[in-house]
Design an enzyme around this catalytic site. Structure first.
Site, mmCIF file in Angstrom:
data_model
loop_
_atom_site.group_PDB
_atom_site.id
_atom_site.type_symbol
_atom_site.label_atom_id
_atom_site.label_comp_id
_atom_site.label_asym_id
_atom_site.label_seq_id
_atom_site.Cartn_x
_atom_site.Cartn_y
_atom_site.Cartn_z
ATOM 1 N N GLU A 1 -5.518 -8.361 -0.677
ATOM 2 C CA GLU A 1 -6.252 -8.093 0.568
ATOM 3 C C GLU A 1 -7.706 -7.876 0.190
ATOM 4 O O GLU A 1 -8.022 -6.924 -0.537
ATOM 5 C CB GLU A 1 -5.710 -6.862 1.296
ATOM 6 C CG GLU A 1 -4.388 -7.096 1.986
ATOM 7 C CD GLU A 1 -3.951 -5.929 2.857
ATOM 8 O OE1 GLU A 1 -4.807 -5.280 3.493
ATOM 9 O OE2 GLU A 1 -2.729 -5.667 2.886
ATOM 10 N N GLU B 1 0.826 -1.227 0.000
ATOM 11 C CA GLU B 1 0.000 0.000 0.000
ATOM 12 C C GLU B 1 0.854 1.269 0.000
ATOM 13 O O GLU B 1 0.673 2.158 0.843
ATOM 14 C CB GLU B 1 -0.970 -0.021 1.187
ATOM 15 C CG GLU B 1 -1.993 -1.122 1.074
ATOM 16 C CD GLU B 1 -3.134 -1.067 2.084
ATOM 17 O OE1 GLU B 1 -3.066 -0.280 3.048
ATOM 18 O OE2 GLU B 1 -4.123 -1.803 1.875
HETATM 19 O O1 AHR Z 1 -5.173 -6.108 6.781
HETATM 20 C C1 AHR Z 1 -5.037 -5.008 7.646
HETATM 21 C C2 AHR Z 1 -4.345 -3.841 6.988
HETATM 22 O O2 AHR Z 1 -5.162 -3.352 5.956
HETATM 23 C C3 AHR Z 1 -3.047 -4.126 6.306
HETATM 24 O O3 AHR Z 1 -1.968 -4.055 7.165
HETATM 25 C C4 AHR Z 1 -2.954 -3.033 5.285
HETATM 26 O O4 AHR Z 1 -2.210 -3.403 4.165
HETATM 27 C C5 AHR Z 1 -4.386 -2.711 4.965
HETATM 28 O O5 AHR Z 1 -4.646 -1.364 4.991
#
Ligand code: AHR
Length: 501
Positions: free
Chosen positions: A292, A173
């Site tokens: 994610e 990110e």
């Molecule tokens: O999954 C939790 C968090 O969400 C992770 O660390 C990050 O990459 C995202 O914003």
């Protein structure tokens, strides 16, 4: 009863499903690793301190790959802290989650544990506070057979054979201002390109994921992908997507419509990848790594309180969302979206795996149980292998606050090696069952082998340690194939797996 019509044909294939779309994620965050998978002293812990009850629940999910060690955590992480004798590993302040990282579980311990889970490791390198040197060194440490500084150190640390980590994330990110070492698209694209080059020079067999946008509402969404890929297109293999949905206004139909955003997110990123590839006259097509995805909202405010209260504690309970039945339905629809885009989505990680926005929960010293979202994730991972089939669907639709013409029926179909066809379906209608006919005349399918249904009368129903089966699937006897056409009833508000043979 509402009705829907579906046509499937064995020759109309979206693509071969990469099993890695059923991946997951474990970050050094909260109680995911410490007091999640690892709890020495727990009655179920093995000699290495890993909980065998949690291992069993993970094995049953057949998780092909696990992203590790972060997440936001990785952007401040020194991988060298996590190797060597445990007593010499430093305790560090983790600025992502304001906790203390003990480094008790490190690279060797995690790779051995993942092997026992039959899962590959998808390792993220730190391109926030670190850079090219740390990135190329860890590839040498993990993957080089021996005869160099870092590979010999691995051997001295007890691992004669390389870990053979094939998939690597180039940071996490990096478009987000919350990220340690946040960069502009140009800065990140240049760094990712140089890191990619060097990592592949160390081991040409690895694959690399460049960071895309953190979510579709980022002001830079779209331009970020384009500018990053202009710098690193030829040296990376995938671009990442991240997306979490919530239901803050308690609007179930609107919540269940969120896959409209997920589907268009995927298609937009595919277009951007191909546009950049086109301008470069490249023959290469990038894959997507949706590394994610999940539902995340229940504990957001609470997390802020915990952070203020217990700053710098160890293994604090963070992001411990308790998932309800409607979350399981959206999780199912998100899996359907991934399967239906499996020609380009090659990797996806349910974020995360244990305790932290997770399908599996544990109590310190106590039990381990499955949350509602465990079920669709397990069903898709176990039954959704092989080829994804292009389903032609005529379904009633509905309108909600953000979307028009939302399909009431979400559906995906897969064909396994042994010829079994599995249909995954969510009926989003709050009141009515749906009578679905599926034209299967192109197949030689005789019967409904199994119809699994996940339903609860209360959309807010949850599973707990005391009542772990409150929301659990049942098998029903329903549906028949006559003259090559399946007729089946899909209950109101339900997740379904229909296995045909
Ligand atoms: O999954 C939790 C968090 O969400 C992770 O660390 C990050 O990459 C995202 O914003």
């Amino acid at each position: 009863m509402k009705q829907a019509k579906v046509i499937l044909d064995k020759d109309y294939v979206i693509g071969r499903i990469d099993p890695r779309i059923y991946g997951s994620f474990l970050e050094h965050l909260g109680r995911a690793v410490y007091n999640g998978i690892y709890e020495p002293g727990h009655p179920a812990a093995n000699q290495d301190g890993f909980r065998t009850d949690v291992m069993k629940l993970i094995r049953d999910l057949r998780v092909p790959i696990i992203r590790y060690p972060g997440g936001n955590f990785v952007s401040g992480f020194n991988w060298e802290d996590s190797i060597g004798p445990r007593s010499e590993r430093p305790r560090r302040l983790d600025l992502a989650w304001f906790t203390t990282e003990t480094n008790e579980v490190g690279l060797h311990e995690f790779c051995s544990w993942a092997k026992e889970m039959n899962s590959d490791v998808m390792y993220a390198v730190n391109l926030g506070t670190r850079g090219l040197d740390a990135a190329r060194n860890i590839v040498e440490y993990a993957n080089h057979k021996g005869g160099s500084y870092w590979s010999d150190l691995r051997i001295r640390n007890g691992a004669k054979d390389p870990f053979g980590i094939k998939l690597w994330c180039l940071g996490n990110e990096m478009d987000g201002p919350w990220q340690m070492g946040h960069k502009t698209a140009y800065e990140y694209g240049r760094t990712a390109n140089e890191a990619a080059k060097m990592m592949k020079w160390v081991d040409s067999s690895i694959e690399l994921v460049a960071c895309g946008s953190s979510h579709t509402d980022m002001p830079t969404f779209g331009t970020w992908e384009r500018e990053v890929l202009e710098q690193c297109y030829e040296n990376v293999d995938y671009v990442s997507l991240h997306r979490y949905y919530g239901n803050p206004t308690n609007d179930t139909p609107g919540f269940l419509a969120r896959t409209m955003d997920m589907d268009s997110f995927i298609k937009t990123v595919v277009s951007i990848c191909d546009a950049v590839g086109g301008t470069k006259k490249s023959k290469k097509k990038l894959g997507l790594s949706f590394d994610e995805w999940n539902i995340w909202y229940h504990s957001a405010e609470q997390d802020e309180e915990i952070k203020k209260r217990d700053r710098w504690g160890e293994a604090l309970p963070l992001l411990e969302d308790i998932y309800n039945f409607e979350d399981a339905l959206l999780c199912g629809s998100m899996l359907i979206t991934l399967i239906n885009n499996s020609d380009r989505v090659k990797i996806a990680c349910l974020a995360q795996l244990v305790n932290v926005i997770a399908p599996i929960m544990t109590r310190n010293g106590g039990g381990a149980w499955m949350q509602t979202i465990y079920w669709p994730y397990m069903h898709a991972s176990v039954y959704g292998r092989g080829e994804s089939l292009k389903a032609l669907v005529k379904t009633p639709t509905y309108d909600c606050v953000d979307y028009e013409n939302v399909p009431l029926l979400d559906i995906a179909a897969t064909k396994a090696e042994d010829g079994t066809v599995s249909i995954f379906a969510v009926n989003k209608d709050m009141q009515e069952d749906m009578l679905v006919t599926v034209d299967l005349r192109a197949f030689d399918l005789k019967e409904v082998k199994e119809h699994i249904v996940l339903h609860h009368d209360d959309v807010k129903a949850v599973n707990t340690e005391e009542k772990p089966d409150n929301v659990a699937p049942i098998t029903i006897k329903d549906g028949e194939i006559k003259d090559g056409v399946l007729t089946i009833r899909i209950p109101a508000l339900s997740w379904n797996v229909i296995r045909l043979g």
